[in-house]
Design a protein around this motif. Structure first.
Motif, short mmCIF file in Angstrom:
data_model
loop_
_atom_site.label_atom_id
_atom_site.label_comp_id
_atom_site.label_asym_id
_atom_site.label_seq_id
_atom_site.Cartn_x
_atom_site.Cartn_y
_atom_site.Cartn_z
N UNK A 61 0.85 -1.19 0.00
CA UNK A 61 0.00 0.00 0.00
C UNK A 61 0.89 1.24 0.00
N UNK A 62 0.26 2.40 0.03
CA UNK A 62 0.99 3.67 0.08
C UNK A 62 0.14 4.64 0.87
N UNK A 63 0.54 4.92 2.11
CA UNK A 63 -0.29 5.70 3.02
C UNK A 63 0.61 6.47 3.98
N UNK A 64 0.42 7.79 4.06
CA UNK A 64 1.29 8.63 4.90
C UNK A 64 0.62 9.10 6.19
N UNK A 65 -0.71 9.07 6.25
CA UNK A 65 -1.39 9.54 7.45
C UNK A 65 -1.46 11.04 7.57
N UNK A 66 -1.09 11.77 6.52
CA UNK A 66 -1.14 13.23 6.58
C UNK A 66 -2.57 13.76 6.44
N UNK A 67 -3.46 12.94 5.89
CA UNK A 67 -4.87 13.29 5.77
C UNK A 67 -5.70 12.32 6.61
N UNK A 68 -6.92 12.73 6.96
CA UNK A 68 -7.86 11.78 7.54
C UNK A 68 -8.14 10.70 6.52
N UNK A 69 -8.21 9.46 6.96
CA UNK A 69 -8.34 8.36 6.00
C UNK A 69 -9.26 7.27 6.52
N UNK A 70 -9.97 6.66 5.59
CA UNK A 70 -10.69 5.42 5.85
C UNK A 70 -9.96 4.32 5.11
N UNK A 71 -9.57 3.28 5.84
CA UNK A 71 -8.92 2.13 5.23
C UNK A 71 -9.92 0.98 5.28
N UNK A 72 -10.36 0.55 4.11
CA UNK A 72 -11.40 -0.47 4.02
C UNK A 72 -10.78 -1.77 3.51
N UNK A 73 -10.87 -2.83 4.32
CA UNK A 73 -10.39 -4.15 3.92
C UNK A 73 -11.58 -4.92 3.38
N UNK A 74 -11.49 -5.40 2.16
CA UNK A 74 -12.65 -6.05 1.55
C UNK A 74 -12.23 -7.05 0.49
N UNK A 75 -13.18 -7.86 0.07
CA UNK A 75 -12.94 -8.71 -1.09
C UNK A 75 -12.99 -7.85 -2.35
N UNK A 76 -12.18 -8.20 -3.30
CA UNK A 76 -12.17 -7.47 -4.57
C UNK A 76 -13.37 -7.92 -5.40
N UNK A 116 -6.86 1.86 -4.57
CA UNK A 116 -7.17 0.48 -4.24
C UNK A 116 -5.93 -0.37 -4.45
N UNK A 117 -5.62 -1.18 -3.45
CA UNK A 117 -4.48 -2.09 -3.51
C UNK A 117 -5.02 -3.50 -3.25
N UNK A 118 -4.54 -4.48 -3.99
CA UNK A 118 -5.08 -5.83 -3.81
C UNK A 118 -4.00 -6.88 -4.00
N UNK A 133 -8.53 -6.95 -0.78
CA UNK A 133 -8.13 -5.63 -1.28
C UNK A 133 -8.20 -4.62 -0.15
N UNK A 134 -7.41 -3.56 -0.29
CA UNK A 134 -7.44 -2.43 0.64
C UNK A 134 -7.75 -1.18 -0.16
N UNK A 135 -8.87 -0.56 0.14
CA UNK A 135 -9.19 0.74 -0.45
C UNK A 135 -8.90 1.80 0.59
N UNK A 136 -8.03 2.74 0.25
CA UNK A 136 -7.65 3.82 1.16
C UNK A 136 -8.20 5.13 0.60
N UNK A 137 -9.08 5.76 1.38
CA UNK A 137 -9.70 7.01 0.97
C UNK A 137 -9.22 8.10 1.93
#
Length: 222
Positions: free
Chosen positions: A142-157, A181-183, A190-194
């Protein structure tokens, strides 16, 4: 031409001698502990590169342990993080790996287990100036810095999951800054990071979990 702010030059407010080895390390662990429900009972750190060689002298171990307990980079409790972790009943270990060299010089793997028996592995990199990047969650890059508010959703693709995520956020008036989206592979986990410009309402987590293909949702606020 990239922009460098005065804060990149001076570094962050921090406890410890190094923005990379202490502030960056604390930031990695601080982000990691937000991805698993507490309380934690076991944390194991595997250190690579310069982290592995100098973690005791630069206080990387204290910073990592402080971050995993939710201490920010300038929290004076980092100095006593070993004693505080023991008081809280958290077992911990630090293992240097000097053989692996195909990683960023300041890299750590964090293996966490909470009281409920849930386990999670997170890999982070300290980028300098107190900045950090989460580059792996469990086995997914994945690629995530935490500089913004984020929702990390773990789900089936599966079809429709991303539409569900954006629909929920839209109902709450969330302005999406970045969405990726990373899978592991097609149809796998998959991980969707918003990431959002503003603070995410905590209520979105429950609504995101309503989709049958969503396994877990983590809300990470800076």
């Amino acid at each position: 031409m990239s922009f460098i702010s005065v804060f990149d030059v001076l570094g962050p407010n921090m406890i410890g001698p190094s923005s990379s080895h202490t502030a960056g390390a604390a930031r990695i662990a601080y982000l990691a502990q937000k991805m698993i429900a507490g309380p934690l009972v076991q944390v194991d750190f595997i250190l690579y590169g310069s982290f592995a060689r100098t973690y005791r002298g630069h206080g990387t171990d204290r910073a990592l342990l402080g971050g995993i307990m939710g201490f920010d980079t300038d929290d004076v409790r980092i100095r006593e993080s070993f004693a505080i972790a023991r008081e809280q009943g958290i077992a911990f270990s630090f293992t240097p790996d000097l053989k692996e060299n195909e990683v960023h010089p300041n890299t750590v793997d964090i293996h966490m287990m909470n009281k409920a028996g849930q386990e999670m592995r997170v890999r982070g990199e300290s980028l300098g100036g107190g900045k950090a990047r989460i580059c792996r969650i469990n086995q997914v890059e994945v690629d995530f810095t935490g500089e913004y508010s984020a929702a990390i959703v773990i789900h089936q693709d599966r079809p429709g999951v991303v539409a569900h995520i954006t629909s929920v956020l839209s109902r709450h008036g969330v302005n999406i800054a970045f969405m990726r989206l990373f899978r592991e592979g097609k149809g796998d986990i998959a991980y969707t990071i918003v990431e959002s410009d503003g603070r995410l309402p905590e209520a979105v987590a429950g609504e995101l979990r309503e989709n049958e293909n969503v396994h877990e949702v983590m809300i990470v606020q800076p």
